[in-house]
Write an enzyme that holds these catalytic residues in place. Structure first.
Site, PDB file in Angstrom:
ATOM      1  N   GLU A   1       7.747 -91.725 -47.439  1.00  0.00           N
ATOM      2  CA  GLU A   1       6.858 -90.917 -46.587  1.00  0.00           C
ATOM      3  C   GLU A   1       5.957 -91.787 -45.699  1.00  0.00           C
ATOM      4  O   GLU A   1       5.443 -91.288 -44.708  1.00  0.00           O
ATOM      5  CB  GLU A   1       6.027 -89.943 -47.417  1.00  0.00           C
ATOM      6  CG  GLU A   1       4.993 -90.601 -48.300  1.00  0.00           C
ATOM      7  CD  GLU A   1       4.279 -89.614 -49.198  1.00  0.00           C
ATOM      8  OE1 GLU A   1       4.934 -88.697 -49.717  1.00  0.00           O
ATOM      9  OE2 GLU A   1       3.062 -89.767 -49.376  1.00  0.00           O
TER      10      GLU A   1
ATOM     11  N   GLU B   1       9.060 -89.990 -57.225  1.00  0.00           N
ATOM     12  CA  GLU B   1       8.781 -90.351 -55.826  1.00  0.00           C
ATOM     13  C   GLU B   1       7.831 -91.539 -55.726  1.00  0.00           C
ATOM     14  O   GLU B   1       6.863 -91.630 -56.490  1.00  0.00           O
ATOM     15  CB  GLU B   1       8.168 -89.122 -55.153  1.00  0.00           C
ATOM     16  CG  GLU B   1       7.704 -89.352 -53.740  1.00  0.00           C
ATOM     17  CD  GLU B   1       7.129 -88.074 -53.117  1.00  0.00           C
ATOM     18  OE1 GLU B   1       7.424 -86.974 -53.618  1.00  0.00           O
ATOM     19  OE2 GLU B   1       6.377 -88.195 -52.141  1.00  0.00           O
TER      20      GLU B   1
ATOM     21  N   TRP C   1      -3.505 -96.271 -52.983  1.00  0.00           N
ATOM     22  CA  TRP C   1      -3.822 -94.857 -53.218  1.00  0.00           C
ATOM     23  C   TRP C   1      -2.554 -94.013 -53.223  1.00  0.00           C
ATOM     24  O   TRP C   1      -1.635 -94.177 -52.548  1.00  0.00           O
ATOM     25  CB  TRP C   1      -4.779 -94.320 -52.138  1.00  0.00           C
ATOM     26  CG  TRP C   1      -5.043 -92.851 -52.387  1.00  0.00           C
ATOM     27  CD1 TRP C   1      -5.804 -92.300 -53.390  1.00  0.00           C
ATOM     28  CD2 TRP C   1      -4.528 -91.737 -51.639  1.00  0.00           C
ATOM     29  NE1 TRP C   1      -5.783 -90.923 -53.325  1.00  0.00           N
ATOM     30  CE2 TRP C   1      -5.007 -90.551 -52.267  1.00  0.00           C
ATOM     31  CE3 TRP C   1      -3.676 -91.628 -50.541  1.00  0.00           C
ATOM     32  CZ2 TRP C   1      -4.674 -89.273 -51.818  1.00  0.00           C
ATOM     33  CZ3 TRP C   1      -3.357 -90.370 -50.078  1.00  0.00           C
ATOM     34  CH2 TRP C   1      -3.851 -89.196 -50.711  1.00  0.00           C
TER      35      TRP C   1
ATOM     36  N   ARG D   1       7.126 -79.621 -57.762  1.00  0.00           N
ATOM     37  CA  ARG D   1       6.532 -80.920 -58.052  1.00  0.00           C
ATOM     38  C   ARG D   1       5.380 -80.724 -59.020  1.00  0.00           C
ATOM     39  O   ARG D   1       4.572 -79.810 -58.851  1.00  0.00           O
ATOM     40  CB  ARG D   1       6.026 -81.553 -56.753  1.00  0.00           C
ATOM     41  CG  ARG D   1       5.666 -83.006 -56.890  1.00  0.00           C
ATOM     42  CD  ARG D   1       5.040 -83.544 -55.617  1.00  0.00           C
ATOM     43  NE  ARG D   1       3.610 -83.272 -55.588  1.00  0.00           N
ATOM     44  CZ  ARG D   1       2.739 -83.916 -54.804  1.00  0.00           C
ATOM     45  NH1 ARG D   1       3.175 -84.845 -53.961  1.00  0.00           N
ATOM     46  NH2 ARG D   1       1.458 -83.627 -54.825  1.00  0.00           N
TER      47      ARG D   1
ATOM     48  N   ASP E   1       5.434 -87.313 -58.209  1.00  0.00           N
ATOM     49  CA  ASP E   1       5.055 -88.317 -57.212  1.00  0.00           C
ATOM     50  C   ASP E   1       4.132 -89.347 -57.855  1.00  0.00           C
ATOM     51  O   ASP E   1       3.021 -89.013 -58.276  1.00  0.00           O
ATOM     52  CB  ASP E   1       4.339 -87.606 -56.043  1.00  0.00           C
ATOM     53  CG  ASP E   1       4.205 -88.484 -54.808  1.00  0.00           C
ATOM     54  OD1 ASP E   1       4.367 -89.711 -54.929  1.00  0.00           O
ATOM     55  OD2 ASP E   1       3.926 -87.922 -53.724  1.00  0.00           O
TER      56      ASP E   1
ATOM     57  N   GLU F   1      10.148 -80.648 -48.714  1.00  0.00           N
ATOM     58  CA  GLU F   1       8.825 -80.417 -49.290  1.00  0.00           C
ATOM     59  C   GLU F   1       8.142 -79.278 -48.532  1.00  0.00           C
ATOM     60  O   GLU F   1       8.184 -79.217 -47.310  1.00  0.00           O
ATOM     61  CB  GLU F   1       7.990 -81.695 -49.158  1.00  0.00           C
ATOM     62  CG  GLU F   1       6.584 -81.579 -49.718  1.00  0.00           C
ATOM     63  CD  GLU F   1       5.815 -82.904 -49.612  1.00  0.00           C
ATOM     64  OE1 GLU F   1       6.111 -83.690 -48.688  1.00  0.00           O
ATOM     65  OE2 GLU F   1       4.947 -83.139 -50.458  1.00  0.00           O
TER      66      GLU F   1
ATOM     67  N   ARG G   1      12.481 -89.941 -47.819  1.00  0.00           N
ATOM     68  CA  ARG G   1      11.361 -89.013 -47.657  1.00  0.00           C
ATOM     69  C   ARG G   1      10.656 -89.144 -46.309  1.00  0.00           C
ATOM     70  O   ARG G   1       9.521 -88.690 -46.144  1.00  0.00           O
ATOM     71  CB  ARG G   1      10.330 -89.298 -48.760  1.00  0.00           C
ATOM     72  CG  ARG G   1      10.839 -89.091 -50.146  1.00  0.00           C
ATOM     73  CD  ARG G   1      10.558 -87.698 -50.634  1.00  0.00           C
ATOM     74  NE  ARG G   1       9.150 -87.398 -50.554  1.00  0.00           N
ATOM     75  CZ  ARG G   1       8.634 -86.348 -49.939  1.00  0.00           C
ATOM     76  NH1 ARG G   1       9.411 -85.486 -49.314  1.00  0.00           N
ATOM     77  NH2 ARG G   1       7.335 -86.131 -49.915  1.00  0.00           N
TER      78      ARG G   1
ATOM     79  N   TYR H   1      -4.282 -88.724 -57.762  1.00  0.00           N
ATOM     80  CA  TYR H   1      -3.523 -88.147 -56.654  1.00  0.00           C
ATOM     81  C   TYR H   1      -2.815 -86.836 -57.053  1.00  0.00           C
ATOM     82  O   TYR H   1      -2.229 -86.732 -58.119  1.00  0.00           O
ATOM     83  CB  TYR H   1      -2.443 -89.136 -56.153  1.00  0.00           C
ATOM     84  CG  TYR H   1      -1.498 -88.421 -55.256  1.00  0.00           C
ATOM     85  CD1 TYR H   1      -1.872 -88.112 -53.953  1.00  0.00           C
ATOM     86  CD2 TYR H   1      -0.281 -87.928 -55.734  1.00  0.00           C
ATOM     87  CE1 TYR H   1      -1.063 -87.349 -53.139  1.00  0.00           C
ATOM     88  CE2 TYR H   1       0.537 -87.180 -54.921  1.00  0.00           C
ATOM     89  CZ  TYR H   1       0.140 -86.897 -53.625  1.00  0.00           C
ATOM     90  OH  TYR H   1       0.929 -86.124 -52.827  1.00  0.00           O
TER      91      TYR H   1
HETATM   92  O1  EZ4 Z   1      -0.371 -88.050 -49.926  1.00  0.00           O
HETATM   93  O2  EZ4 Z   1       0.579 -86.562 -46.829  1.00  0.00           O
HETATM   94  O3  EZ4 Z   1       4.489 -86.166 -51.176  1.00  0.00           O
HETATM   95  N1  EZ4 Z   1       3.482 -85.957 -50.552  1.00  0.00           N
HETATM   96  C1  EZ4 Z   1       2.444 -86.787 -50.440  1.00  0.00           C
HETATM   97  C2  EZ4 Z   1       1.322 -86.375 -49.510  1.00  0.00           C
HETATM   98  C3  EZ4 Z   1       0.527 -87.558 -48.960  1.00  0.00           C
HETATM   99  C4  EZ4 Z   1      -0.294 -87.108 -47.770  1.00  0.00           C
HETATM  100  C5  EZ4 Z   1      -1.079 -88.255 -47.123  1.00  0.00           C
HETATM  101  O4  EZ4 Z   1      -1.650 -87.839 -45.921  1.00  0.00           O
HETATM  102  O5  EZ4 Z   1       2.448 -87.814 -51.070  1.00  0.00           O
HETATM  103  O6  EZ4 Z   1       0.485 -85.461 -50.173  1.00  0.00           O
HETATM  104 CO    CO Z   2       4.498 -88.236 -51.695  1.00  0.00          CO
END
Ligand code: EZ4
Ligand code: CO
Length: 401
Positions: free
Chosen positions: A261, A235, A401, A146, A209, A338, A282, A158
């Site tokens: 997720e 993602e 976020w 990734r 992501d 992952e 996911r 992020y």
């Molecule tokens: O931001 O698990 O793909 N993985 C992610 C993670 C999430 C965290 C949040 O607690 O997007 O890193």
């Molecule tokens: Co993610």
């Protein structure tokens, strides 16, 4: 085999983990009850509302216990409930497998493959640094990585690690504020992947992501923009509470899509699966009612040629990773797992027996999940409240976020 006792265990070896241990006279099992930033809600749900119902129950009746806790609560779904339920469920699979003397994957239908392909997390403050980081993962034997990085005007976005290999976004005190700017992102992301393909060649699988930052139409444009760079997946391109939002993205781009997720039930993902709007689910075993529920999601997804790719961040413990690896070893429609390494302090507590080799994970043939819990090591680290960051736009508006 009656459940005689249950304990909710808190530890914080650099980050918080909540673990459920269920016991019978002859065996014990572990489940991961960690919900990043909301840990004590799950701990209380388990201690105050679930454990009193479990003591005295037959530990082998996993499916019946699952349905009693799901339907019997009356209040269904939601991350706190489904994480608590997931911890109970995984602990029961671990316990039953131990009592029968087999690895958990045997109870899930047996081996479907020899090993579980994983992807690593490369990141850097700049595109150049991030691409170099991918090259290091390739040297270590990974076949899928990734790729995230900081951009001009977006230094702390992020996925950018803060210094070392152990990415951890949660921090003590009030949430950190990160800035987001869609234009900066959409104008700098294509050069990142162009550079990556120039430097790394066509074969390495690259993932990215978006972390819920775009609208469906912006995501559709991004998917098209990145098509020449052959992503393994894009993602969480848009927040997915509204599953129908993916129709716009899917109809506009062939870039593969991965989502889920933050989901916790099959009802969060059924439209995405049955309309074939995504390629990978996911969901996390720990946050989605455990193996019992994830097997149902996998079976539904299989009918629609959607594959499973469980969330596996370091904010879930080695118990969850082990459960995901047994799941990935046994289910037919496995995609990828992952994998972010846990810290040495974390592994000292959970002593996992899975192994990484050539970009793949191997579960051990130990009975159960192949993880344990060392109370003495765990007790060195006191629970420390921490929050995930909050994203805001330049004018101060809160953004996903
Ligand atoms: O931001 O698990 O793909 N993985 C992610 C993670 C999430 C965290 C949040 O607690 O997007 O890193
Ligand atoms: Co993610």
């Amino acid at each position: 085999m009656k459940i005689t006792d249950g304990n909710v265990l808190l530890t914080s070896p650099g980050r918080n983990f909540v673990t459920l241990r269920l016991q019978t006279d002859d065996a014990w099992g572990l489940g991961d009850a960690t919900l990043n930033g909301r840990e004590l809600a799950v701990a209380s749900y388990l201690e105050n509302h679930v454990l009193p119902l479990l003591v005295g129950r037959d530990a082998f009746q996993i499916d019946d216990i699952w349905h009693e806790l799901y339907k019997g609560a009356y209040w269904r779904r939601g991350p706190v409930t489904m994480t608590a339920l997931g911890a109970v469920d995984v602990a029961l699979w671990d316990l039953k497998a131990k009592a029968l003397g087999v690895p958990v994957y045997e109870l899930l239908g047996g081996r479907a493959r020899e090993r579980v392909r994983v992807y690593g997390h490369a990141s850097g403050a700049t595109p150049e640094a991030a691409v170099e980081s991918v090259a290091r993962f390739v040297e270590m034997g990974y076949t899928a990585v990734r790729l995230q990085c900081g951009f001009e005007g977006l230094p702390d976005t992020y996925g950018v690690g803060r210094g070392d290999l152990y990415y951890e976004p949660a921090s003590p005190g009030r949430p950190r504020v990160e800035t987001w700017d869609t234009t900066e992102y959409l104008t700098q992301i294509e050069p990142l992947f162009a550079l990556a393909r120039r430097e790394l060649g066509p074969k390495i699988e690259l993932l990215h992501d978006v972390h819920h930052r775009l609208t469906p139409n912006e995501a559709a444009r991004l998917g098209r923009l990145l098509e020449p760079y052959r992503l393994f997946w894009l993602e969480d391109a848009t927040p997915a509470e509204l599953q129908e939002g993916f129709r716009r993205i899917r109809s506009q781009t062939t870039t593969p899509l991965a989502v889920g997720e933050v989901f916790n039930s099959v009802y969060d993902v059924h439209t995405l699966i049955t309309e074939q709007l995504i390629d990978y689910v996911r969901m996390a075993v720990a946050h989605s009612g455990g193996l019992t529920h994830m097997v149902r999601v996998a079976h539904l997804a299989e009918l629609f040629q959607v594959r499973m790719a469980c969330h596996g961040p370091t904010d879930l413990s080695p118990v969850n990773l082990a459960a995901s690896l047994h799941f990935g070893t046994a289910i037919h429609n496995f995609g990828i797992q992952e994998y972010m390494r846990h810290s040495p302090e974390t592994d000292e507590i959970f002593t996992p027996t899975y192994e990484l080799q050539d970009g793949h994970m191997y579960v051990s043939d130990d009975a159960g999940l192949g993880v344990s819990y060392d109370d003495q090591s765990a007790e060195q680290y006191e629970y420390t409240p921490a929050y995930l960051p909050v994203a805001r736009l330049g004018d101060g508006t809160v953004h996903s976020w």
